[in-house]
Each structure stands twice: as structure tokens, then as C-alpha cells.
Design a protein around this motif. Structure first.
Motif, PDB file in Angstrom:
ATOM      1  N   TRP A 168      -4.736   1.763  -6.850  1.00  0.00           N
ATOM      2  CA  TRP A 168      -4.163   1.030  -5.467  1.00  0.00           C
ATOM      3  C   TRP A 168      -3.541   2.569  -5.345  1.00  0.00           C
ATOM      4  O   TRP A 168      -3.697   2.677  -4.115  1.00  0.00           O
ATOM      5  CB  TRP A 168      -3.429  -0.156  -5.615  1.00  0.00           C
ATOM      6  CG  TRP A 168      -2.725  -0.584  -4.493  1.00  0.00           C
ATOM      7  CD1 TRP A 168      -3.447  -1.194  -3.250  1.00  0.00           C
ATOM      8  CD2 TRP A 168      -1.612  -0.172  -3.979  1.00  0.00           C
ATOM      9  NE1 TRP A 168      -3.035  -1.191  -1.976  1.00  0.00           N
ATOM     10  CE2 TRP A 168      -1.396  -0.705  -2.076  1.00  0.00           C
ATOM     11  CE3 TRP A 168      -0.389  -0.015  -4.168  1.00  0.00           C
ATOM     12  CZ2 TRP A 168      -0.390  -1.051  -1.570  1.00  0.00           C
ATOM     13  CZ3 TRP A 168       1.025  -0.307  -4.067  1.00  0.00           C
ATOM     14  CH2 TRP A 168       0.417  -0.281  -2.250  1.00  0.00           C
ATOM     15  N   TYR A 169      -2.283   3.345  -6.187  1.00  0.00           N
ATOM     16  CA  TYR A 169      -1.123   3.941  -5.381  1.00  0.00           C
ATOM     17  C   TYR A 169      -2.036   5.247  -4.844  1.00  0.00           C
ATOM     18  O   TYR A 169      -1.738   5.668  -3.721  1.00  0.00           O
ATOM     19  CB  TYR A 169      -0.756   4.030  -6.575  1.00  0.00           C
ATOM     20  CG  TYR A 169       0.533   4.881  -6.269  1.00  0.00           C
ATOM     21  CD1 TYR A 169       1.195   4.802  -5.608  1.00  0.00           C
ATOM     22  CD2 TYR A 169       0.589   6.114  -7.364  1.00  0.00           C
ATOM     23  CE1 TYR A 169       1.865   5.559  -5.665  1.00  0.00           C
ATOM     24  CE2 TYR A 169       1.434   7.324  -6.700  1.00  0.00           C
ATOM     25  CZ  TYR A 169       2.890   6.900  -5.369  1.00  0.00           C
ATOM     26  OH  TYR A 169       3.265   8.264  -5.392  1.00  0.00           O
ATOM     27  N   GLY A 171      -5.071   5.088  -4.281  1.00  0.00           N
ATOM     28  CA  GLY A 171      -6.125   5.447  -3.483  1.00  0.00           C
ATOM     29  C   GLY A 171      -5.689   5.833  -1.558  1.00  0.00           C
ATOM     30  O   GLY A 171      -5.841   5.420  -0.881  1.00  0.00           O
ATOM     31  N   ARG A 172      -4.304   4.404  -1.376  1.00  0.00           N
ATOM     32  CA  ARG A 172      -3.409   5.135  -0.783  1.00  0.00           C
ATOM     33  C   ARG A 172      -3.357   6.261  -0.624  1.00  0.00           C
ATOM     34  O   ARG A 172      -3.246   6.351   0.833  1.00  0.00           O
ATOM     35  CB  ARG A 172      -2.225   4.081  -1.063  1.00  0.00           C
ATOM     36  CG  ARG A 172      -2.431   2.422  -0.471  1.00  0.00           C
ATOM     37  CD  ARG A 172      -1.168   2.606  -0.138  1.00  0.00           C
ATOM     38  NE  ARG A 172      -0.225   2.524   0.926  1.00  0.00           N
ATOM     39  CZ  ARG A 172       1.268   2.218   0.883  1.00  0.00           C
ATOM     40  NH1 ARG A 172       1.428   0.568   0.746  1.00  0.00           N
ATOM     41  NH2 ARG A 172       2.012   3.089   1.709  1.00  0.00           N
ATOM     42  N   ARG A 173      -2.605   6.618  -1.180  1.00  0.00           N
ATOM     43  CA  ARG A 173      -2.156   7.743  -1.680  1.00  0.00           C
ATOM     44  C   ARG A 173      -3.552   8.951  -0.943  1.00  0.00           C
ATOM     45  O   ARG A 173      -3.226   9.577   0.399  1.00  0.00           O
ATOM     46  CB  ARG A 173      -2.068   9.193  -2.222  1.00  0.00           C
ATOM     47  CG  ARG A 173      -0.388   8.189  -2.928  1.00  0.00           C
ATOM     48  CD  ARG A 173       0.049   9.066  -3.644  1.00  0.00           C
ATOM     49  NE  ARG A 173       0.551  10.779  -4.213  1.00  0.00           N
ATOM     50  CZ  ARG A 173       1.289  11.230  -4.943  1.00  0.00           C
ATOM     51  NH1 ARG A 173       1.010  11.359  -5.912  1.00  0.00           N
ATOM     52  NH2 ARG A 173       0.510  12.950  -4.886  1.00  0.00           N
ATOM     53  N   SER A 175      -5.844   7.836   0.976  1.00  0.00           N
ATOM     54  CA  SER A 175      -6.604   7.822   2.169  1.00  0.00           C
ATOM     55  C   SER A 175      -5.435   8.149   3.738  1.00  0.00           C
ATOM     56  O   SER A 175      -5.789   7.901   4.590  1.00  0.00           O
ATOM     57  CB  SER A 175      -6.547   6.529   2.613  1.00  0.00           C
ATOM     58  OG  SER A 175      -5.610   5.465   2.152  1.00  0.00           O
ATOM     59  N   GLN A 176      -3.777   8.521   3.115  1.00  0.00           N
ATOM     60  CA  GLN A 176      -3.374   9.626   4.147  1.00  0.00           C
ATOM     61  C   GLN A 176      -3.586  10.252   4.620  1.00  0.00           C
ATOM     62  O   GLN A 176      -3.865  10.855   3.848  1.00  0.00           O
ATOM     63  CB  GLN A 176      -1.913   8.881   3.888  1.00  0.00           C
ATOM     64  CG  GLN A 176      -1.119   7.955   2.887  1.00  0.00           C
ATOM     65  CD  GLN A 176       0.110   7.510   2.453  1.00  0.00           C
ATOM     66  OE1 GLN A 176       1.007   8.532   1.906  1.00  0.00           O
ATOM     67  NE2 GLN A 176       0.603   5.928   2.445  1.00  0.00           N
TER      68      GLN A 176
END
Ligand code: ZN
Length: 176
Positions: A168-169, A171-173, A175-176
Motif C-alpha cells: 500500500w505504501y 503504491g501511494r509513493r 502515485s505521487q
């Protein structure tokens, strides 16, 4: 004490959250830096079962599970890696110290057994938390005892949860 599964996953996950990003940008995206090294350091303390098997003398959860050994071992590994990878000794020392300490932390919060000789050589007393998180593994009952089922399920769930947080972490990085 937790099995190598929980220790390895903890080391791998710690490496994802600790400031290894800076190391990776300097020495490249090498799998042995991001995967092999954190896992090996996180499980290294349990290699004390080898002299125990060879000599029959109790070593497990002794010297290699002490804070003094943790500091000395991290200092030596940090020194070797800083030479090999041409990277900051201070960062590699601190990183190794945190990875190695994760092993002691997991063992400290595990049910069963006497605990660890945390303050060896100053005292040979064993220490463990009065409150356990990980269920005990009874090695003396052999490899295929049904009592291993609870720790197996617990550690598998723990590992899947941690790896999900990393996924999850990341994936978030991305997408930023
Ligand atoms: Zn251990």
C-alpha cells in the motif's frame, strides 16, 4: 521465539520504511541491498543454534541475543558494508543496529521459553516481556507437531499484514 518467517518479513519491511532510499539512490537498486541484507541481519541472531547443535552446549538466545553483541555486530557489519558499498558508515551502522534490534524485539515479546540474555556479559540472567505478542513454538516437540499450527497461522497473518502495508505504501509513493 518467532520463526525465521516473522524475523525475515520484519527485516524486509523495516528496510522499506527506514531511510534506505538515500542508500539506494547512491549505490543503485540492488536486490542484495534492499532484500538480502535486511533479511540476513534480521535473522542473524538465531544462527546461534549452529554451535549449540555442534557442541551440545546451550548457546541459543545467549550471546547473540545480547545488547552488547548487537552493538558490536552492527559496528563490524556497518564497517564492512561501508567499505564494500562505499557508503556512510554511520548510516549503515544505524541501519544494521535497527535491523538486528528488530530480532531482539520480536523475541522479547514471544511467549514461552526463558527469554534472552539481553545484558550478557554483565549478567547471565534471561529477560522477556511479561506480556507476549507471539505464541510460543515448542521446538522440542519435533517438526510436525500440531501445536505449531497456532504460531504458523499467527506469523503468516502477521507477515501478510506487514507486506500489505508495504504494498500500500509503495503504491501511494508511486502515485505521487
Ligand atoms: Zn532469536
Amino acid at each position: 521465539m518467532p520463526s525465521p518467517l516473522a524475523h525475515s518479513v520484519s527485516g524486509y519491511v523495516l528496510a522499506k520504511f527506514l531511510p534506505l532510499d538515500k542508500i539506494s539512490s547512491d549505490i543503485g537498486n540492488k536486490w542484495h541491498v534492499h532484500i538480502l541484507y535486511p533479511i540476513l541481519v534480521a535473522v542473524a541472531a538465531d544462527l546461534d543454534f549452529i554451535p549449540q547443535i555442534i557442541t551440545g552446549v546451550r548457546f541459543h538466545r545467549g550471546l547473540t541475543h545480547s545488547l552488547t553483541f548487537t552493538l558490536i555486530c552492527s559496528a563490524i557489519i556497518g564497517l564492512l558494508l561501508s567499505y564494500l558499498w562505499k557508503f556512510s558508515y554511520k548510516q549503515l551502522f544505524l541501519f544494521t543496529l535497527l535491523l538486528y534490534s528488530s530480532h531482539l524485539c520480536l523475541d522479547f515479546f514471544t511467549n514461552g521459553g526463558q527469554g534472552m540474555q539481553l545484558f550478557f556479559p554483565f549478567t547471565t540472567s534471561y529477560f522477556k516481556s511479561p506480556v507476549a505478542i507471539f505464541p510460543a513454538i515448542h521446538h522440542s516437540r519435533g517438526l510436525w507437531d500440531y501445536s505449531h499450527l497456532l504460531p504458523l497461522v499467527f506469523e503468516s497473518t502477521y507477515s501478510v499484514l506487514l507486506l500489505s502495508v508495504v504494498a500500500w505504501y509503495q503504491g501511494r509513493r508511486q502515485s505521487q
